[in-house]
Design a protein around this motif. Structure first.
Motif, mmCIF file in Angstrom:
data_model
loop_
_atom_site.group_PDB
_atom_site.id
_atom_site.type_symbol
_atom_site.label_atom_id
_atom_site.label_comp_id
_atom_site.label_asym_id
_atom_site.label_seq_id
_atom_site.Cartn_x
_atom_site.Cartn_y
_atom_site.Cartn_z
ATOM 1 N N ARG A 177 -3.063 2.874 8.864
ATOM 2 C CA ARG A 177 -4.447 2.798 8.265
ATOM 3 C C ARG A 177 -5.158 4.031 7.927
ATOM 4 O O ARG A 177 -6.310 4.312 8.021
ATOM 5 N N VAL A 178 -4.326 4.708 7.225
ATOM 6 C CA VAL A 178 -4.649 5.990 6.489
ATOM 7 C C VAL A 178 -4.765 5.802 5.126
ATOM 8 O O VAL A 178 -3.679 5.562 4.391
ATOM 9 N N SER A 179 -6.015 6.105 4.529
ATOM 10 C CA SER A 179 -6.124 6.575 3.151
ATOM 11 C C SER A 179 -5.070 7.542 2.652
ATOM 12 O O SER A 179 -5.085 8.452 2.964
ATOM 13 N N ARG A 182 -7.036 10.628 1.573
ATOM 14 C CA ARG A 182 -7.470 11.511 2.657
ATOM 15 C C ARG A 182 -6.742 13.068 2.566
ATOM 16 O O ARG A 182 -5.605 12.993 2.684
ATOM 17 N N GLU A 186 -7.401 16.581 7.282
ATOM 18 C CA GLU A 186 -8.250 15.456 8.427
ATOM 19 C C GLU A 186 -7.071 14.461 9.106
ATOM 20 O O GLU A 186 -7.476 13.684 9.609
ATOM 21 N N TRP A 262 -1.854 0.744 -2.071
ATOM 22 C CA TRP A 262 -2.444 0.589 -0.709
ATOM 23 C C TRP A 262 -3.648 -0.349 -0.658
ATOM 24 O O TRP A 262 -3.684 -1.207 -1.824
ATOM 25 N N GLN A 267 -7.169 0.569 4.576
ATOM 26 C CA GLN A 267 -7.001 2.157 4.426
ATOM 27 C C GLN A 267 -8.249 2.758 3.735
ATOM 28 O O GLN A 267 -7.852 3.523 3.014
ATOM 29 N N ALA A 268 -9.331 2.354 4.256
ATOM 30 C CA ALA A 268 -10.711 2.752 3.802
ATOM 31 C C ALA A 268 -10.888 4.354 3.929
ATOM 32 O O ALA A 268 -11.601 4.939 3.184
ATOM 33 N N THR A 269 -10.373 4.898 5.098
ATOM 34 C CA THR A 269 -10.729 6.215 5.377
ATOM 35 C C THR A 269 -9.320 6.815 5.859
ATOM 36 O O THR A 269 -8.207 6.413 5.888
#
Length: 269
Positions: A177-179, A182, A186, A262, A267-269
Motif C-alpha cells: 500500500r505504498v504510493s 512517495r 519516507e 497503481w 496507494q494514496a500515501t
C-alpha cells in the motif's frame, strides 16, 4: 525486459547442461566472432546471474550477457536447428546424459567477454540481488531512505536493487500500500523490514514457477489451483480495471521510461 528471476533460471539451466564440459562456441551472425573464438572449446566453470546480468566463467575470462528488451535464449537437445537470422551466439556440448545440448542467443543488448576485474566492476555498481543467498537488504534501504526521489523510480534503479523490473516494482508497492510517488526517505525501516522479505519470496516464487504471480488466493476469481494469467497481478497491466481490493480503476503513467501501474486509493500515501 526479463526480470531477475528469469536470468536466475537461465543461469541455472546453463549450469546444469554445460558446466564442467568443453563448449563449442560460435557466432553465426558474426557480431560476436572474436569473443566466440576466444571461448570456443574451453570448459565452462560456472554460469550464474546477478540481477539482470548473466555471467559464464571460462577460466579467467567470463561471458557477460544482458538481454535488454529483446534478447532471448533458446535451449534444446540433440542436433541444433540450422542457424538462421540474427543468431548472435550458439553453444553446443555433450550433455549430462550423453545427448548433445545447445543454446542459442538472439537480440541481446550486451554479449561480450570480460576479464575478472571487469566483471567485478559491473558487480560493484549493482545493488543487492534478492535472489542471491544471504543477501542483506539493508544496503538497499540505506540508498532508498537517503533519497528524495520517488520510490517507484528508485526500485527500477539497478544500483539500488538488482533484478527488479516493472512488474515487481508495481506489485511490491501495491502489496504494501505504498504510493509509487512517495519519496524514498519516507520508506522507514519498519516498512522496509516487511517489503524486503516479501520481495525475496515473490522472486523465489517466480524462479520456481517461471512466471510472476503476486496475488493472494483470496484476491483471485478462482481461489483454488494455480493462478490464471488474468489473476496473476494486482495492478500490472490492469489499467482501467477495478482494483481487486477497493474497486477503484487502476491508473497508469510513464515513470523511468516504463508504464507505472497503481491504485490511487489503496496507494494514496
Amino acid at each position: 525486459m526479463p526480470e531477475g528471476h528469469t536470468l536466475y533460471r537461465l543461469a541455472r539451466e546453463q549450469q546444469l547442461l554445460f558446466a564442467g564440459r568443453p563448449v563449442h562456441v560460435t557466432s553465426p551472425q558474426g557480431r560476436f566472432g572474436a569473443g566466440a573464438a576466444l571461448l570456443d572449446g574451453r570448459v565452462l566453470d560456472e554460469a550464474y546471474s546477478y540481477g539482470k546480468h548473466l555471467f559464464a566463467r571460462f577460466g579467467g575470462d567470463s561471458l557477460h550477457v544482458h538481454l535488454g528488451l529483446y534478447g532471448s535464449f533458446t535451449t534444446g537437445t540433440g542436433t541444433p536447428p540450422p542457424a538462421k537470422g540474427a543468431l548472435r551466439m550458439r553453444w553446443e556440448a555433450d550433455g549430462p546424459a550423453g545427448a548433445g545440448v545447445w543454446t542459442d542467443l538472439r537480440g541481446p543488448t550486451t554479449c561480450e567477454v570480460l576479464s575478472t576485474p571487469e566483471v567485478d566492476h559491473i558487480l560493484g555498481r549493482l545493488g543487492p540481488d534478492p535472489l542471491r543467498p544471504r543477501t542483506d537488504g539493508t544496503l538497499a534501504h540505506r540508498r532508498i531512505a537517503g533519497s528524495r526521489t520517488a520510490v517507484g523510480t528508485l526500485l527500477m534503479d539497478q544500483s539500488v536493487l538488482a533484478g527488479i523490473g516493472n512488474v515487481y516494482r508495481a506489485e511490491l508497492l501495491f502489496r504494501h500500500r505504498v504510493s509509487p510517488f512517495r519519496p524514498g526517505r519516507e520508506i522507514d525501516a519498519d516498512l522496509w523490514a516487511r517489503m524486503w522479505p516479501d520481495l525475496v519470496a515473490l522472486m523465489r516464487s517466480g524462479v520456481r514457477m517461471g512466471r510472476i504471480v503476486t496475488t493472494r488466493p483470496e484476491n483471485r476469481s478462482r481461489r483454488s489451483g494455480a493462478a490464471r494469467p488474468e489473476d496473476a497481478h494486482y495492478v500490472y497491466r490492469r489499467t482501467g480495471l477495478p482494483c481487486r481490493i477497493c474497486g477503484t480503476e487502476i491508473r497508469t503513467q510513464v515513470m523511468v521510461g516504463r508504464n507505472l501501474y497503481w491504485c490511487p486509493v489503496c496507494q494514496a500515501t
